[in-house]
Scaffold this active site. Structure first.
Site, PDB file in Angstrom:
ATOM      1  N   HIS A   1    -126.442  82.571   8.727  1.00 16.55           N
ATOM      2  CA  HIS A   1    -127.328  81.996   7.724  1.00 16.55           C
ATOM      3  C   HIS A   1    -127.010  80.534   7.421  1.00 16.55           C
ATOM      4  CE1 HIS A   1    -130.202  82.030   4.493  1.00 16.55           C
ATOM      5  NE2 HIS A   1    -129.299  81.587   3.639  1.00 16.55           N
ATOM      6  N   CYS A   2    -125.944  79.985   7.998  1.00 11.96           N
ATOM      7  CA  CYS A   2    -125.537  78.620   7.631  1.00 11.96           C
ATOM      8  C   CYS A   2    -125.845  77.568   8.689  1.00 11.96           C
ATOM      9  CB  CYS A   2    -124.043  78.597   7.297  1.00 11.96           C
ATOM     10  SG  CYS A   2    -123.630  79.489   5.789  1.00 11.96           S
ATOM     11  N   ILE A   3    -125.192  77.672   9.834  1.00 11.57           N
ATOM     12  CA  ILE A   3    -125.261  76.583  10.821  1.00 11.57           C
ATOM     13  C   ILE A   3    -126.684  76.291  11.301  1.00 11.57           C
ATOM     14  CG2 ILE A   3    -124.408  75.746  13.033  1.00 11.57           C
ATOM     15  CD1 ILE A   3    -121.895  77.368  12.583  1.00 11.57           C
TER      16      ILE A   3
END
Length: 434
Positions: free
Chosen positions: A269-271
């Site tokens: 869900h971040c990078i």
């Protein structure tokens, strides 16, 4: 008053969103001695927490069960119970839409839910990753629409989540925390809260914007460097150079180099998401973040590149992708976890099926996953399945629960996109590495 409540652990802490960030945070706050109320719109999650059933890998099941039985932690979907809370921590999703534009729907709706129950001497902390300015430009006006004033009646801060699912060393409790409040009072109260919970330093910045930008920088650093090594891997393959040996050689330099590794793309869900919150916000300042967008393009191409390489490998054996039997090993975005969010393996699967391949997915951590508007089941790894496949493509670096010797000994062709076999010292003439 709130400072005193935090110091004597009498403050009631609300955690909104009981996912990969929220539940571990709720557990740590309860373990620190606070009474914690977890809020989630998913009734299934609420019921599981209240039964002491754990669904997040980074949470110790016994801790959750004990905290629930001791009534230190309780979950609910009744947001009126926010009135009981002295602290409200927002840990809701911040996805991108199909145009890679930020979708702040969850943050906005949560801020409105809090505003309806906002009271004096209450601290609100946003932990969801977002673009610089969200706390002050989006959340603060919603909360102040109640007539209460930030820094006078209530406190507001941003503290970015730093969750690394599956990391055996750094968990919520021992990962350093960044805090930026709307003013000095908000910063001080938020700092005091996290120092009361964590066994790690709390680093204070000047405002929420610096804190918001710090999280974007962390993941932009990663997406750019991953894109660089992915591009190096493509060039190295064309030049018949072993990129993994190159990385190992470069890593012997004790300064000026940090190893990153190629793969089928980026997931989680971040990078794949966070840097594009910055590209969106930068346009407001008439700036085009070319490097970030180029990195995104390179990483987005990798699943297609993996399938292209697989086609070439099959062609060398006088087989075509149309009708080929493909065993895809790993659908999670990262090794030894069950999280499939934004997994590049999903895109590899999609490209394989677009090219008319017959694909079976194996993942010991994922029983089923959502794919094309429905659930799709994974299969158990067997010798027969390996022998069935024309090509086995390893897309996730699981180091547990998979017997790779079964794959190597029973498969005609293996394409290891994560170089995971090297970790086990397993070699074979039928193995090709990305």
């Amino acid at each position: 008053m709130l400072k005193e409540k935090i110091l004597n652990k009498s403050a009631v802490v609300g955690v909104i969103g009981l996912g990969y960030v929220g539940l571990p945070l709720a557990v740590e706050k309860a373990k620190a001695g606070f009474k914690v109320i977890g809020f989630d719109i998913q009734k299934r999650r609420v019921d599981m927490v209240n039964r002491g059933q754990n669904y997040i890998g980074d949470v110790v099941t016994e801790d959750l069960q004990r905290l629930v039985s001791e009534e230190k932690l309780h979950a609910t979907n009744d947001f009126d119970r926010l009135r009981e809370c002295d602290v409200a921590t927002i840990c809701v999703p911040t996805p991108l839409d199909k145009f890679k534009q930020p979708d702040l729907t969850y943050i906005v709706n949560t801020a409105k839910d809090i505003a309806k129950r906002l009271h004096r001497e209450m601290l609100v902390v946003l932990e969801s990753t977002t673009y610089p300015g969200t706390t002050e430009e989006v959340v603060k006006p919603i909360l102040e629409s109640t007539g209460l004033k930030c820094e006078e009646d209530f406190y507001l801060a941003f503290s970015p989540e730093r969750v690394d699912p599956g990391n055996l060393i750094y968990k919520t409790k021992n990962t350093p925390k960044v805090v930026g409040g709307v003013g000095k009072k908000s910063t001080e109260v938020a700092r005091l809260l996290y120092e009361s919970v964590l066994e790690a330093p709390v680093f204070v910045v000047s405002s929420p914007k610096e804190a918001e930008m710090s999280k974007i920088l962390e993941n932009t650093f990663r997406i750019v460097n991953i894109a660089l090594i992915n591009e190096m891997a493509i060039v190295a393959e064309k030049m018949k150079i072993n990129i993994w040996e190159v990385i190992e050689a470069a890593s012997t330099k004790p300064f000026g180099f940090m190893p990153f590794y190629p793969g089928p793309g980026v997931g989680g869900h971040c990078i794949p998401i966070d840097p594009f919150y910055l590209t969106y916000k930068a346009r407001e300042y008439d700036y085009h973040t070319r490097l970030i967008e180029l990195a995104g393009e390179i990483n987005d191409y990798m699943p297609e590149y993996v399938v292209h390489r697989a086609m070439q490998l099959l062609n060398q054996r006088k087989k075509c992708m149309n009708g080929a039997k493909v065993l895809l090993v790993g659908i999670a975005y990262k090794g030894d976890i069950d999280d499939v969010r934004e997994s590049p393996a999903l895109k590899v699967l999609e490209h394989l099926e677009k090219n008319m391949a017959d694909v079976v997915v194996v993942d010991p951590y994922v029983e089923k996953f959502y794919y094309k508007e429905g659930d799709r089941k994974t299969e158990k790894l067997t010798k027969e399945l390996c022998r069935w496949a024309d090509i086995v493509i390893i897309t996730t670096a699981h180091k547990k629960r998979i017997d790779y010797s079964v794959i190597v000994e029973n498969s005609e062709l293996i394409f290891d996109t994560k170089n995971v076999l090297k970790n086990f010292g397993i070699k074979g003439e039928n193995v090709v590495v990305l």
